[in-house]
Design an enzyme around this catalytic site. Structure first.
Site, short mmCIF file in Angstrom:
data_model
loop_
_atom_site.label_atom_id
_atom_site.label_comp_id
_atom_site.label_asym_id
_atom_site.label_seq_id
_atom_site.Cartn_x
_atom_site.Cartn_y
_atom_site.Cartn_z
N GLY A 1 2.80 -1.02 4.19
CA GLY A 1 2.75 0.35 3.79
C GLY A 1 4.25 0.64 3.49
O GLY A 1 4.83 0.50 2.64
N GLY A 2 4.88 1.07 4.71
CA GLY A 2 6.23 1.70 4.42
C GLY A 2 7.27 0.84 3.68
O GLY A 2 8.00 1.24 2.79
N GLU B 1 -5.58 -5.44 10.38
CA GLU B 1 -4.49 -4.40 10.69
C GLU B 1 -4.75 -3.93 11.89
O GLU B 1 -5.63 -2.74 11.94
CB GLU B 1 -4.42 -3.27 9.46
CG GLU B 1 -4.42 -3.93 8.31
CD GLU B 1 -3.58 -2.96 7.20
OE1 GLU B 1 -2.29 -3.14 6.81
OE2 GLU B 1 -4.16 -1.83 7.01
N GLY C 1 2.21 1.92 10.55
CA GLY C 1 3.20 3.12 10.27
C GLY C 1 3.78 3.37 11.63
O GLY C 1 4.50 4.57 11.77
N HIS D 1 -9.39 0.89 4.86
CA HIS D 1 -8.13 1.30 5.66
C HIS D 1 -8.37 2.07 6.67
O HIS D 1 -8.98 3.17 6.53
CB HIS D 1 -7.04 1.65 4.70
CG HIS D 1 -5.64 1.91 5.05
ND1 HIS D 1 -5.05 2.59 5.97
CD2 HIS D 1 -4.51 0.92 5.12
CE1 HIS D 1 -3.90 2.51 6.20
NE2 HIS D 1 -3.56 1.27 5.74
N SER E 1 3.37 -2.48 10.41
CA SER E 1 4.82 -2.74 10.35
C SER E 1 5.37 -3.93 10.01
O SER E 1 6.46 -4.26 10.50
CB SER E 1 5.28 -2.21 11.54
OG SER E 1 4.72 -0.80 11.97
N ASN F 1 0.84 -1.20 0.11
CA ASN F 1 0.14 -0.02 0.00
C ASN F 1 0.82 1.26 -0.13
O ASN F 1 1.55 1.45 1.18
CB ASN F 1 -1.09 0.11 0.94
CG ASN F 1 -1.73 1.27 1.40
OD1 ASN F 1 -1.97 2.09 0.32
ND2 ASN F 1 -2.22 1.33 2.65
N TRP F 2 0.87 1.93 -1.25
CA TRP F 2 2.09 2.93 -1.29
C TRP F 2 1.43 4.11 -0.68
O TRP F 2 2.11 5.13 -0.75
CB TRP F 2 2.22 3.27 -2.73
CG TRP F 2 3.17 2.32 -3.45
CD1 TRP F 2 4.01 1.47 -2.92
CD2 TRP F 2 3.67 2.51 -4.80
NE1 TRP F 2 4.62 1.04 -3.54
CE2 TRP F 2 4.67 1.47 -5.12
CE3 TRP F 2 3.34 3.39 -5.94
CZ2 TRP F 2 5.29 1.23 -6.17
CZ3 TRP F 2 4.13 2.94 -7.00
CH2 TRP F 2 5.17 1.99 -7.16
N LYS F 3 0.06 4.26 -0.27
CA LYS F 3 -0.52 5.41 0.50
C LYS F 3 -0.33 6.54 -0.57
O LYS F 3 -0.26 6.51 -1.71
CB LYS F 3 -0.02 5.57 1.71
CG LYS F 3 0.09 4.21 2.59
CD LYS F 3 0.16 4.64 4.01
CE LYS F 3 0.52 3.36 4.73
NZ LYS F 3 0.14 3.34 6.41
N GLU G 1 -6.74 4.48 7.73
CA GLU G 1 -6.57 5.92 7.48
C GLU G 1 -7.45 6.46 7.05
O GLU G 1 -8.02 7.71 7.16
CB GLU G 1 -5.18 6.03 6.71
CG GLU G 1 -3.77 6.01 7.66
CD GLU G 1 -2.81 5.23 6.76
OE1 GLU G 1 -2.85 5.41 5.63
OE2 GLU G 1 -1.74 4.79 7.34
#
Ligand code: PEP
Length: 256
Positions: free
Chosen positions: A238-239, A171, A177, A99, A217, A13-15, A101
């Protein structure tokens, strides 16, 4: 069905990262690193404006392209939104829905998550449905109640035949994150709860065939331990998905 017969999916997930030119090189780099790694499905969920270059760059590789959100109406006066048909025609195969966010910053509720999921499935997209508890809920000992309720509300009205296109990403919000990862046992416990709830909603066959990812993470150092768990069938990352070498190592960890 055994864990080995479920589809393992490693999704990035590149966000809100990567311009189209950066996306083009990141997809090419990632695709080269994961070439021939057919022990899992590899998906990168990119920002809307990157979809065209990402689909082009992923052609002929084993990387599939996903989006990060979808609107629930087919078309109309919804400024700034993107429909499932638009995504599909652009070459998108997967879409992330719900998600944390989006829930936290954009007012997403279980009701809208359910509507988006249904619209995406009806259009023929595969949905990575995200859910999980916040820190206060874990500390209050109500994780099971929260994820069970989310699972039931988010899947409401979705027939068993469409569950083959649903992936659930567990999640824990406190792990996204933050660098804090759920332990493999914590991840397994909640993924197993989700599978039990799905069994109650549908049947054992649907529950056993369902891919349940862990996200929060996950990285190249902890992926193998998490993915070894019985009910963890992949990861939403993500990251670490922004760095092709790190993401490819997670894909490697899923090859077992
Ligand atoms: C995510 O965005 O779904 C996620 C799990 O992020 P991170 O891996 O950075 O925690």
């Amino acid at each position: 069905m055994k864990k080995e017969s479920r589809k393992v999916i490693i999704a990035g997930n590149w966000k809100m990262n990567m311009t189209p030119s950066a996306a083009k090189s990141a997809i090419a780099e990632t695709a080269a690193l994961v070439a021939g790694k057919n022990g899992c499905e590899v998906v990168l969920c990119v920002p809307f404006v990157d979809i065209a270059v990402a689909v082009e760059a992923a052609k002929g590789t084993n990387v599939k392209i996903g989006a990060q959100n979808v609107h629930f109406e087919k078309k109309g006066a919804f400024t700034g939104e993107i429909s499932a048909d638009m995504l599909l025609e652009s070459g998108v195969e997967y879409v992330i829905v719900g998600h944390s966010e989006r829930r936290q910053y954009f007012g997403e509720t279980d009701e809208t998550v359910n509507k988006r999921t249904r619209a995406a499935l009806d259009a023929g997209l595969k949905v990575i449905l995200c859910l999980g508890e916040v820190l206060e809920e874990r500390q209050a000992g109500i994780t099971e109640e929260i994820v069970s309720m989310q699972t039931k509300l988010d899947l409401a009205g979705i027939p068993a035949e469409q569950m083959k296109d649903v992936i659930i990403a567990y999640e824990p919000v406190w792990a996204i994150g933050t660098g804090l990862t759920a332990t493999p046992d914590q991840a397994e416990e909640v993924c197993a709860i989700i599978r039990r709830v799905v069994c109650g909603l549908y049947n054992n066959d649907v529950a056993e065939a369902l891919t349940i990812q862990y996200g929060g993470s996950m990285n190249d150092a902890n992926a193998a331990e998490l993915l070894a768990k019985l009910d963890v069938d992949g990861g939403l990352i993500g990251g670490a998905s922004l760095v092709p070498e790190k993401f490819a190592k997670i894909v490697d960890a899923a090859q077992a």
